[in-house]
Design a protein around this motif. Structure first.
Motif, PDB file in Angstrom:
ATOM      1  N   ARG A  70      28.951  -5.835 -59.132  1.00 28.98           N
ATOM      2  CA  ARG A  70      27.789  -5.186 -58.535  1.00 28.98           C
ATOM      3  C   ARG A  70      26.813  -6.180 -57.904  1.00 28.98           C
ATOM      4  O   ARG A  70      25.759  -5.762 -57.401  1.00 28.98           O
ATOM      5  N   GLN A  90      28.047  -1.551 -50.796  1.00 26.75           N
ATOM      6  CA  GLN A  90      27.230  -0.383 -51.133  1.00 26.75           C
ATOM      7  C   GLN A  90      27.889   0.926 -50.713  1.00 26.75           C
ATOM      8  O   GLN A  90      27.515   1.983 -51.208  1.00 26.75           O
ATOM      9  N   ASP A  95      24.671   1.051 -55.810  1.00 31.89           N
ATOM     10  CA  ASP A  95      23.702   0.242 -56.543  1.00 31.89           C
ATOM     11  C   ASP A  95      23.981  -1.261 -56.441  1.00 31.89           C
ATOM     12  O   ASP A  95      23.327  -2.063 -57.109  1.00 31.89           O
ATOM     13  N   ARG A  97      23.947  -5.113 -55.375  1.00 27.89           N
ATOM     14  CA  ARG A  97      22.909  -6.014 -54.879  1.00 27.89           C
ATOM     15  C   ARG A  97      23.567  -7.158 -54.112  1.00 27.89           C
ATOM     16  O   ARG A  97      24.557  -7.740 -54.580  1.00 27.89           O
ATOM     17  N   GLY A 121      20.542   0.271 -54.173  1.00 23.34           N
ATOM     18  CA  GLY A 121      20.859  -1.148 -54.248  1.00 23.34           C
ATOM     19  C   GLY A 121      19.737  -2.006 -53.695  1.00 23.34           C
ATOM     20  O   GLY A 121      18.636  -1.522 -53.408  1.00 23.34           O
TER      21      GLY A 121
END
Length: 263
Positions: A70, A90, A95, A97, A121
């Motif tokens: 993630r 994304q 979510d 990053r 995100g």
């Protein structure tokens, strides 16, 4: 001095030529002329620009989807194009990053185009140099949780580090700062007796363009993954890394890539 004022439009530039080969619009006649000359020396150059971009997409989809990563740290971002890292990640995981890092004034002027993403995100951009590992990590820590797995994206960027030992050290230091379960995604232009036209094209570039490039053999590129578990199919031509659709492999391109997991 602003980023825009630091851009030299009298000499061809790697990021803009790459953009030209990907049919982008962020390039100048001097870049187009150099790109055409390089393509004349090595007609397949556009293919490996596209292969590298497609490798980014497949690797990010795999990591965000099947692996569950993630967080992505994309160093040496280059000019925005279709399916940037945050868009791919994304799309799979809203979510996710993503932190982009580059110190190229050409790229900095377009950085705002990268500062978009899903509401769930986060997407950030940092003006920093790959050689400044502490600075890169400090910028990343403002958006990413470095105690959790991160995918470090180094696509076509260590080719700008001429010194062999320094280039290995930079990659190792970045990976050492990331926890178990993190991944390295790296691509690099190769030199091979089977592709002499690539050497000629790079030699032309290094005489006429900026910044200069360093080719390495596949064996030397494999050392960037020392200490990592290299995911199948290993370090291969970018268009051979988990291709989607037709099972027949296209001819190799002179851009090799791989994905390794930190145990």
């Amino acid at each position: 001095m602003t980023a825009a004022s630091r851009i030299d439009t009298t000499r061809p530039h790697t990021a803009r030529i790459w953009n030209y080969w990907l049919d982008g619009k962020d390039n100048y006649p001097v870049d187009q002329a150099a790109g055409d000359r390089i393509r004349a020396l090595h007609p397949g150059i556009g293919d490996y620009a596209r292969a590298d971009r497609a490798f980014l997409g497949r690797s990010v989809r795999h990591l965000a989807g099947e692996v569950g990563i993630r967080q992505f740290l994309d160093v040496g971002t280059g000019l925005p194009s279709a399916d940037n890292t945050h868009e791919v990640a994304q799309r799979v995981a809203p979510d996710a990053r993503v932190v982009y890092v580059d110190n190229d004034p050409v790229v900095l002027t377009h950085a705002q185009a990268l500062l978009t993403g899903t509401p769930e995100g986060r997407t950030a951009y940092a003006d920093a140099d790959l050689r400044d590992v502490d600075g890169v990590l400090a910028h990343a820590a403002r958006t990413l949780d470095l105690s959790q797995p991160v995918a470090l994206m180094l696509l076509g960027v260590v080719i700008f580090i001429e010194d062999e030992a320094e280039s290995y050290s930079l990659v190792r230091r970045l990976m050492d700062a990331l926890p178990s379960g993190s991944h390295l995604v790296l691509s690099h232009t190769i030199t091979s007796p089977a592709m002499p036209d690539v050497d000629e094209a790079v030699a032309f570039w290094n005489e006429n363009g900026t910044p200069k490039l360093t080719q390495r053999t596949p064996d030397r590129i494999a050392h960037y993954f020392d200490g990592l578990d290299l995911l199948a199919p290993g370090l291969v031509s970018c268009n051979h890394w988990r291709p989607e659709g037709d099972s027949r492999l296209p001819p190799e391109v002179a851009m090799f890539g791989g994905v390794g997991r930190k145990p």
